[in-house]
Scaffold this active site. Structure first.
Site, PDB file in Angstrom:
ATOM      1  N   GLY A   8       0.827  -1.203   0.000  1.00 46.76           N
ATOM      2  CA  GLY A   8       0.000   0.000   0.000  1.00 46.76           C
ATOM      3  C   GLY A   8       0.857   1.248   0.000  1.00 46.76           C
ATOM      4  O   GLY A   8       1.617   1.489   0.943  1.00 46.76           O
ATOM      5  N   TYR A  11      -1.474   7.308   1.812  1.00 45.23           N
ATOM      6  CA  TYR A  11      -1.136   8.366   2.773  1.00 45.23           C
ATOM      7  C   TYR A  11      -0.390   7.845   3.996  1.00 45.23           C
ATOM      8  O   TYR A  11       0.353   8.586   4.637  1.00 45.23           O
ATOM      9  CB  TYR A  11      -2.419   9.073   3.230  1.00 45.23           C
ATOM     10  CG  TYR A  11      -2.914  10.112   2.262  1.00 45.23           C
ATOM     11  CD1 TYR A  11      -2.471  11.424   2.337  1.00 45.23           C
ATOM     12  CD2 TYR A  11      -3.826   9.792   1.268  1.00 45.23           C
ATOM     13  CE1 TYR A  11      -2.917  12.389   1.449  1.00 45.23           C
ATOM     14  CE2 TYR A  11      -4.284  10.750   0.365  1.00 45.23           C
ATOM     15  CZ  TYR A  11      -3.818  12.046   0.465  1.00 45.23           C
ATOM     16  OH  TYR A  11      -4.258  13.002  -0.420  1.00 45.23           O
ATOM     17  N   GLY A  13       1.262   4.377   4.138  1.00 51.00           N
ATOM     18  CA  GLY A  13       2.399   3.561   3.735  1.00 51.00           C
ATOM     19  C   GLY A  13       3.559   4.365   3.182  1.00 51.00           C
ATOM     20  O   GLY A  13       4.716   4.174   3.588  1.00 51.00           O
ATOM     21  N   THR A  90     -15.496   1.487   4.672  1.00 57.00           N
ATOM     22  CA  THR A  90     -16.748   1.071   5.312  1.00 57.00           C
ATOM     23  C   THR A  90     -17.550   0.233   4.315  1.00 57.00           C
ATOM     24  O   THR A  90     -17.640   0.569   3.140  1.00 57.00           O
ATOM     25  CB  THR A  90     -17.566   2.306   5.732  1.00 57.00           C
ATOM     26  OG1 THR A  90     -16.759   3.110   6.604  1.00 57.00           O
ATOM     27  CG2 THR A  90     -18.836   1.906   6.452  1.00 57.00           C
ATOM     28  N   ALA A 160      -1.185  12.956  11.705  1.00 56.45           N
ATOM     29  CA  ALA A 160      -2.145  13.992  11.309  1.00 56.45           C
ATOM     30  C   ALA A 160      -1.698  14.518   9.957  1.00 56.45           C
ATOM     31  O   ALA A 160      -0.545  14.929   9.803  1.00 56.45           O
ATOM     32  CB  ALA A 160      -2.161  15.121  12.337  1.00 56.45           C
ATOM     33  N   ALA A 218     -10.066   4.183  19.502  1.00 56.73           N
ATOM     34  CA  ALA A 218     -10.419   5.034  20.642  1.00 56.73           C
ATOM     35  C   ALA A 218      -9.817   6.433  20.492  1.00 56.73           C
ATOM     36  O   ALA A 218     -10.483   7.440  20.775  1.00 56.73           O
ATOM     37  CB  ALA A 218      -9.942   4.388  21.943  1.00 56.73           C
ATOM     38  N   CYS A 272     -10.232   8.994   8.497  1.00 63.04           N
ATOM     39  CA  CYS A 272     -10.314   8.119   9.676  1.00 63.04           C
ATOM     40  C   CYS A 272     -11.476   8.364  10.622  1.00 63.04           C
ATOM     41  O   CYS A 272     -12.100   7.413  11.082  1.00 63.04           O
ATOM     42  CB  CYS A 272      -9.015   8.204  10.469  1.00 63.04           C
ATOM     43  SG  CYS A 272      -7.607   7.453   9.629  1.00 63.04           S
TER      44      CYS A 272
END
Length: 480
Positions: A8, A11, A13, A90, A160, A218, A272
């Site tokens: 991959g 963004y 990898g 998703t 980020a 989380a 994300c």
């Protein structure tokens, strides 16, 4: 020499492997991808993603100990450590549609690794995956292996976009999860030693597999929750005459809360936050925790509400219609210093305005016309899939023009929507902007980056999220 292969070249990898190669010159790092177009871009002078500092890091290592290739099976077979950084979109249909992560690409990668491997491998989860994914991957590898052993580790990324290289050079923490077995602990030590080339050992946290997998979900859920919390307050501030910036500063000075992620805006975006919260919701529901699932659902509901509220404010302020009116959209990326448009609030805002028959003139310094057209014509979750598996998009969209200059975008516009906090938008000559627009000239600041009072002095009717409302806007409340 240790050989690393990363499946991959996206963004996560690409930048992660570039920094490992940069910091560990004795390790050979190869990034592989089935997309020839993407690999060709990595091998050119025009990288497929924009990230401050990335170009310099790649240039320093490429051709020495950093390579990009489409020969996936060859490099997987030769590697000692395999990072898997493939898409986990998703699901759009079937069980868990709209919430669960689609692990099709992960499963395919695991089967291919088992099939081509000729030696023992450490397989590292780099993509954000649901809890217990490692267990499923472990089963696939175990049941398909020949005489070789595979050890699974979870090493989630905490990057980020816009500061990814800085985050990789100086991370708050590196998290490595593995089995509590001799083999698992040995694999953890191997990966820890790689990161220890530049990361202080006390910042390298080692946990069990499930804790590492859940920690990533989380972390994103908590960050998104803070944004939705301050955005919920922004609506209340507008209703009461309070200023959300002052409220954010007041609560951010409390050391128990802190100031980060307390900037009100048109909503959160990126690859994300929404995806991981939906995943978390599905995991909670599957484990018989509906109250917990509903709690996290509300974070997304508030984010959707904020985007809808912004569109309603634009339409209601402009005499309750934007039909045939030119609206300048300044910024399309989900945040500044990146060209990433995944789940950017700009998509929903633009679609909402187009639904009211507005004419849009869009400018973003890092997003191409092709990408904007694709985003505005695609179904919601299709954007999460690799480019070659996405449905074809039209070459243009009626009512939408993409320009390469902010002043061109605002010329003859009835209103301006600032949707990305690019620094250049703070420095525009707003007197020049005002003079070039239709009157009354409206400005809707979705990122709270402009000086409201100065713009009102120029003559603009200004709406800034969570700020005391312009007298004009008080007479035209946003409809729900």
């Amino acid at each position: 020499m240790v050989k690393i292969c990363c499946l991959g070249a996206g963004y996560v990898g690409g930048p992660t492997m570039a920094v490992i190669a940069f910091k560990c010159p004795k390790i050979t790092v190869t990034v592989v991808d089935i997309s020839t177009q993407r690999i060709n871009a990595w091998n050119s002078d025009h990288l497929p993603i924009y990230e401050p500092g990335l170009n310099e890091v790649v240039k320093a290592c490429k051709g020495k100990n950093l390579f990009f290739s489409t020969d996936v099976e060859k490099h997987v077979a030769e590697a000692d450590i395999i990072f898997v950084s493939v898409n986990t979109p998703t699901k759009t249909q079937g069980l868990g549609a709209g919430k669960a992560a689609d692990l099709t690409y992960w499963e395919s990668a695991a089967r291919m690794i088992a099939d081509v491997s000729k030696s023992d491998k450490i397989v590292v989860e780099k993509s954000t995956v649901p809890v217990k994914t490692a267990e499923a991957i472990e089963r696939i590898l175990t049941h398909n292996k020949k005489e070789h052993n595979f050890t699974i580790l979870s090493n989630p990324e905490f990057l980020a976009e816009g500061t990814a290289i800085q985050d990789l050079f100086n991370p708050d923490r590196v998290l490595i999860g593995g089995r509590e077995t001799p083999e698992g602990q040995k694999a953890i030590s191997t990966l820890r030693d790689i990161y220890a080339n530049w990361v202080p050992v006390e910042r390298i946290l080692c946990t069990n597999l499930w804790s590492a997998e859940l920690s990533k979900l989380a972390a994103n859920a908590f960050l998104a929750q803070r944004i939705s919390s301050v955005n919920a307050m922004s609506a209340l501030c507008e209703a009461t005459g309070a200023d959300v910036s002052q409220v954010s500063h007041a609560i951010g000075t409390d050391t128990r809360i802190g100031p980060k992620f307390l900037n009100a805006s048109v909503g959160f975006g990126g690859s994300c936050f929404q995806k991981d919260i939906l995943n978390l919701v599905y995991i909670c529901e599957c484990n018989g925790l509906p109250e917990v699932a509903n709690y996290w659902k509300q974070v997304i509901k508030v984010n959707d509400y904020q985007k809808t509220r912004f569109v309603n404010r634009v339409v209601s302020s402009m005499f309750n219609t934007v039909a045939s009116k030119k609206i300048a959209i300044l910024g399309f990326a989900f945040k500044k210093d990146t060209g990433d448009t995944r789940e950017t609030p700009a998509i929903d805002v633009c679609k909402g305005l187009l639904g009211d028959k507005a004419r849009l003139s869009i400018y973003d310094p890092q997003v191409t016309e092709e990408q904007i057209t694709k985003d505005l014509s695609m179904r919601k979750f299709d954007r999460d899939h690799p480019a070659h598996l996405q449905p074809p998009s039209p070459t243009s969209i009626k009512q939408v023009s993409v320009v390469w200059d902010a002043y061109e975008a605002v010329k003859d516009a009835h209103g301006i929507c600032i949707l990305t906090e690019w620094d250049e938008f703070k420095k525009l000559d707003y007197k020049k902007v005002y003079d070039s627009m239709q009157k009354p000239a409206f400005l809707f600041d979705g990122r709270n980056i402009i000086d409201v009072n100065k713009l009102r002095e120029i003559g603009f009717i200004v709406y800034s999220i969570g700020k005391p409302l312009d007298a004009w806007l008080k007479d035209m409340p946003a409809v729900a």
